[in-house]
Design a protein around this motif. Structure first.
Motif: not given
Length: 74
Positions: A24-28
């Motif tokens: 999720i961090y990579l996307v956000d």
């Protein structure tokens, strides 16, 4: 500098159960180019359904799993 990656290899500490948070961090934080591959090594952690990733391949090696995910920019 703004970096975006085409390939990311994740091998998080197994007992921390943070793989889904990292995905999720990579996307956000917009760290992936469209169609980037994310290779994840896990022991028993479940990869949650995420509309931003498609599971391209999953393999088992002894007690480890390797997931190859493709990032799909929406």
């Amino acid at each position: 500098m703004n970096y975006k990656f085409d390939i990311v290899y994740l091998d998080p500490p197994y007992n921390m159960k943070i793989l889904n948070k990292v995905l999720i961090y990579l996307v956000d934080n917009q760290l992936l180019n469209n169609n980037a591959l994310v290779i994840c090594e896990v022991n028993d952690e479940y990869i949650e359904d995420n509309i931003n990733y498609q599971i391209v391949n999953k393999r088992k090696y002894n007690d480890k799993f390797i997931y190859i995910l493709k990032f799909l920019k929406i």
